[in-house]
Design a protein around this motif. Structure first.
Motif, short mmCIF file in Angstrom:
data_model
loop_
_atom_site.label_atom_id
_atom_site.label_comp_id
_atom_site.label_asym_id
_atom_site.label_seq_id
_atom_site.Cartn_x
_atom_site.Cartn_y
_atom_site.Cartn_z
N LEU A 39 37.53 44.76 8.89
CA LEU A 39 36.19 44.20 8.84
C LEU A 39 36.21 42.68 8.97
O LEU A 39 35.45 42.09 9.75
CB LEU A 39 35.49 44.61 7.54
N ALA A 40 37.09 42.03 8.20
CA ALA A 40 37.12 40.57 8.21
C ALA A 40 37.55 40.03 9.57
O ALA A 40 36.95 39.08 10.10
CB ALA A 40 38.06 40.07 7.12
N VAL A 41 38.59 40.62 10.16
CA VAL A 41 39.08 40.14 11.45
C VAL A 41 38.04 40.39 12.55
O VAL A 41 37.77 39.50 13.38
CB VAL A 41 40.42 40.82 11.81
N ALA A 43 34.10 38.16 16.19
CA ALA A 43 32.78 38.31 16.81
C ALA A 43 31.94 37.04 16.64
O ALA A 43 31.13 36.71 17.51
CB ALA A 43 32.05 39.50 16.21
N LEU A 44 32.12 36.32 15.55
CA LEU A 44 31.41 35.06 15.34
C LEU A 44 32.13 33.89 16.00
O LEU A 44 31.50 32.94 16.48
CB LEU A 44 31.24 34.79 13.85
N GLY A 45 33.45 33.94 16.02
CA GLY A 45 34.22 32.83 16.58
C GLY A 45 34.05 32.69 18.08
O GLY A 45 34.06 31.57 18.61
N LEU A 46 33.88 33.82 18.78
CA LEU A 46 33.73 33.77 20.24
C LEU A 46 32.47 33.02 20.68
O LEU A 46 32.56 32.08 21.47
CB LEU A 46 33.75 35.19 20.81
N VAL A 92 33.40 36.15 2.31
CA VAL A 92 34.19 34.94 2.07
C VAL A 92 35.34 34.83 3.06
O VAL A 92 35.62 33.74 3.60
CB VAL A 92 34.72 34.93 0.62
N LEU A 93 36.02 35.94 3.33
CA LEU A 93 37.13 35.91 4.30
C LEU A 93 36.63 35.56 5.70
O LEU A 93 37.29 34.80 6.41
CB LEU A 93 37.83 37.27 4.31
N VAL A 94 35.48 36.10 6.08
CA VAL A 94 34.91 35.76 7.39
C VAL A 94 34.55 34.29 7.44
O VAL A 94 34.80 33.60 8.45
CB VAL A 94 33.68 36.65 7.67
N MET A 97 37.63 30.67 16.16
CA MET A 97 36.88 29.80 17.07
C MET A 97 37.82 28.82 17.77
O MET A 97 37.69 28.59 18.99
CB MET A 97 35.82 29.03 16.28
N LEU A 98 38.76 28.24 17.04
CA LEU A 98 39.67 27.26 17.64
C LEU A 98 40.58 27.92 18.69
O LEU A 98 40.85 27.32 19.73
CB LEU A 98 40.50 26.60 16.54
N ILE A 99 41.06 29.12 18.40
CA ILE A 99 41.93 29.79 19.37
C ILE A 99 41.15 30.13 20.65
O ILE A 99 41.63 29.90 21.77
CB ILE A 99 42.53 31.06 18.74
N VAL A 100 39.95 30.66 20.49
CA VAL A 100 39.14 30.98 21.66
C VAL A 100 38.75 29.72 22.42
O VAL A 100 38.73 29.70 23.66
CB VAL A 100 37.89 31.78 21.25
N LEU A 101 38.45 28.66 21.68
CA LEU A 101 38.09 27.39 22.32
C LEU A 101 39.25 26.85 23.15
O LEU A 101 39.05 26.31 24.25
CB LEU A 101 37.67 26.37 21.27
#
Length: 311
Positions: free
Chosen positions: A93-95, A100-103, A176-178, A186-190
């Motif tokens: 769930l956390a990953v 999904a938010l980081g992209l 909290v984990l998310v 986000m940084l990896i996708v960026l």
């Protein structure tokens, strides 16, 4: 000439360093190596030894060799299976939500707009906060039913005060984990977005491809390895989640949020069963290594295939 060799044509090339020279060069690294071995490997060796013993600290003289009995108890323990399922549920769930938010956040920061530097700094800041502090911050400041910010905002819409940590423990921990790991994704996708060739995107626009078509057939395939890398690294780190659970739910209510690291802590420091806790720890570490090795092999295969196709 010592330390050199003459090649055809009279060229002088440096020879490989001899063993004494290599030893002198690596000798300054020995203190760091010894420190790493003492801090990481010796405790694990003792843990493996204790896992073959029956030893409960509240029963003096109970230490004795029992062989594989502790491991047999681990695999027949219902609490261990429950903790394993909780571990999988919490990590997945956390990953998934963090990615999904980081992209979309990475795609937003990949564009130029006023205040992008400030926005990037604010979005990264949750990842820089210690997990213990994050758990305490969310439990007392955000989710508290009496004076939490979430309850206060929901009261504007007529929602009564709710003790989120008690009523929705898994959702509270995952939130909290998310919050912590979305900046990492986000940084990896960026990084993947910024490594994309601008010429390819420009050619797609010239050919009449719209934003969704460009993302679906060009950007997303390019981001595949970055997405897999983020999921892999996030999962490896999140399976070791302990701080947030300890600060927010203590594994409860009941065993609802008791994952493997917290279950090992309960057996070792609340049940004082050193032998059983050591066997649990060894099984957990072995399982994590196996899963991580398989995932890394798959990821390296993807990276190698991408490099060969690009070449």
């Amino acid at each position: 000439m010592a330390g050199s060799a003459t090649l055809p044509g009279g060229t002088v090339a440096a020879a490989a360093p001899t063993a004494p020279t290599a030893w002198r060069r690596s000798r300054p690294l020995l203190p760091a190596l010894l420190y790493t071995v003492v801090v990481t490997q010796l405790p694990f060796v003792f843990t493996v030894l204790y896992s073959f013993q029956s030893w409960n600290l509240v029963r003096p003289g109970s230490q004795r060799w029992v062989g594989l009995a502790n491991y047999a108890n681990v695999f027949t323990d219902n609490a261990f299976r429950s903790a394993l399922l909780t571990e999988i549920e919490m990590t997945v769930l956390a990953v998934a939500v963090a990615m999904a938010l980081g992209l979309p956040l990475a795609m937003l920061l990949d564009r130029r707009f006023p205040g992008r530097g400030v926005a990037r700094t604010l979005l990264i800041s949750p990842f820089l906060i210690m997990p213990t502090v994050s758990g305490l911050l969310w439990k007392t400041t955000m989710l508290d039913p009496s004076y939490g910010i979430v309850s206060y905002v929901l009261s504007w819409f007529g929602v009564p005060a709710t003790d989120f940590v008690s009523r929705f423990p898994m959702a509270s921990v995952v939130t909290v984990l998310v919050w912590q790991w979305t900046p990492f994704m986000m940084l990896i996708v960026l990084a993947g977005l910024q490594s994309q060739s601008g010429d390819v995107l420009e050619a797609a626009r010239v050919d009449g491809a719209g934003p969704w078509t460009t993302f679906r057939w060009i950007t997303l395939p390019h981001l595949r390895r970055y997405l897999e890398l983020g999921v892999l690294l996030g999962a490896i780190y999140l399976v070791n989640t302990f701080d947030v659970i300890y600060m927010m739910t203590q594994g409860g209510p009941g065993t609802r949020t008791t994952n493997l690291p917290y279950y090992v802590y309960q057996r070792a420091f609340l049940g004082f069963d050193v032998g059983q806790a050591s066997a649990l720890g060894v099984v957990t570490v072995a399982g994590t290594i196996v899963v991580a090795s398989v995932a890394l092999r798959m990821l390296f295969t993807v990276f190698s295939g991408t490099e060969r196709s690009a070449g």
